[in-house]
Design a protein around this motif. Sequence first.
Motif: not given
Length: 368
Positions: A149, A153, A178
Motif C-alpha cells: 500500500q 493506494d 495503482a
Amino acid sequence: MALRRFDIEAGGDTFAFKPETEEKISFWRNKYPSDKQRSAVIPLLWLAQKDNNGWLSEPAMREVADRLEMPYIRVYEVATFYTMFRLQPVGKYHIQLCGTTPCQLRGAEKLKEVCQTEIGKQMYVTDDGRLSWEEVECLGACVNAPMVQVNDDYYEDLTPESLAVILNKLKNGVETHAGPQVDRINSAPEGGTAILTDPDLFNGSRNEVAFLPNLPTAEPEPEATAAGNPEEGAPTNTQREVPQKENAGKTTLISKTEKASEGQNAASAEKPAAVEVPTDQRDDLKRISGIGPKNEDALNALGIFTFQQIADWTPANVDWVEDYMSFPGRIEREDWIGQAKLLASGGETDFSKRVDAGEVESSKDDEE
C-alpha cells in the motif's frame, strides 16, 4: 505488540488542521452526541495524520485531545495502540509492505529486499524526503498477493521487478498505475474471466418476476357472493372445479409471459386419469430426470404410478399437472413425456442409467 513511542523532537511545538479539513471534522463530530464526542477520536487522529505529512506528532495529538475535551494521555493511548497511526516522520510516499502468510508465500521476502535496496531500513526516509517503508500485517488483498500500500493506494500482483519500477517512478515524480500489475481486473482471473460471460446475466432481463415468492395467496371470494345468484356475479360451475384450497401455500416465480397465459392454460387444463396399480408393478418415476422423491410422491397421490401414464399425457394434462405442482413449463423443458415413452418401451436414458447405478443423490433422498 512492540512498544511504540512518538517522536517528540521531530514534531515541533505546534500543529493546525488545514482549513479544508474542518468540514470533515464537523462531519465526524456530528455523528456523536455532545456528551460522546470522544467517540470521534480515531477519525480525527486519522485526519490529523493526513494533515501532518503522514504521521502523528505530539502537538497533533494534543490538538485532537483539545477538540474532543479529552485528557492527553487518553489520545496518546489510542495513537500508540493502533499501528495505522505512524509516530515518526515518513516520506511523501510511504510504502506499507504486507508480510503476512499469503504475501509471504507469493514472494514478499523478495519485495522486502527491493525496499531495502531502493530506500533503506524500515522507517528510514530517503534524503529527498520522498520515500519510506515498513512491513505491516495483512492488508486484506490476499488474492492479489504479494502487494504493498502506497499512501492510500494498493499495488498488487507485484514482482521484485515491477515494485522496483514503481519505486523509481515515485522517486522521480512520474505517475504510477495503482491496482493489479498483471493482466487482470481487480481480483478477476488473469487473462479475463472464463465464466459468467453471458451479457444477459447483467442486463436485468432475467430479473422479470410477476410477483414475489412466499407471499400469501389471494383471498377467496366472500361467502355471500359465492352463494349468490349467478346473475349477481356468483362463480360458475366451471370456476368452482378447482377449489381455492388446492393452491393454498403454493408459491413460484412466474414470468410475465407465463402469467399472461395462465388463464388460457387453466381453461384448457385436464387432470390426468388416476389408475390403481399394484405396488410390485409400479415404475420408479425417479428414473425420469426432473422427478425426485417429493415429485414422485405428488404424482403417486394423483394416481400416477407408471411411465406409460406419463407418456400418454395430453397437453391439457401437462397444463393441469404443472398448475397443480406450481412449476409452469418444467415438464416440457425437462422432456418428462419423451423420457417416459423411452422408459415405458424398455429403453434407457443416460439419467436412468445413473439412477440405476446409485449416482444420483436426488433420486435417493428428498429434494431441497
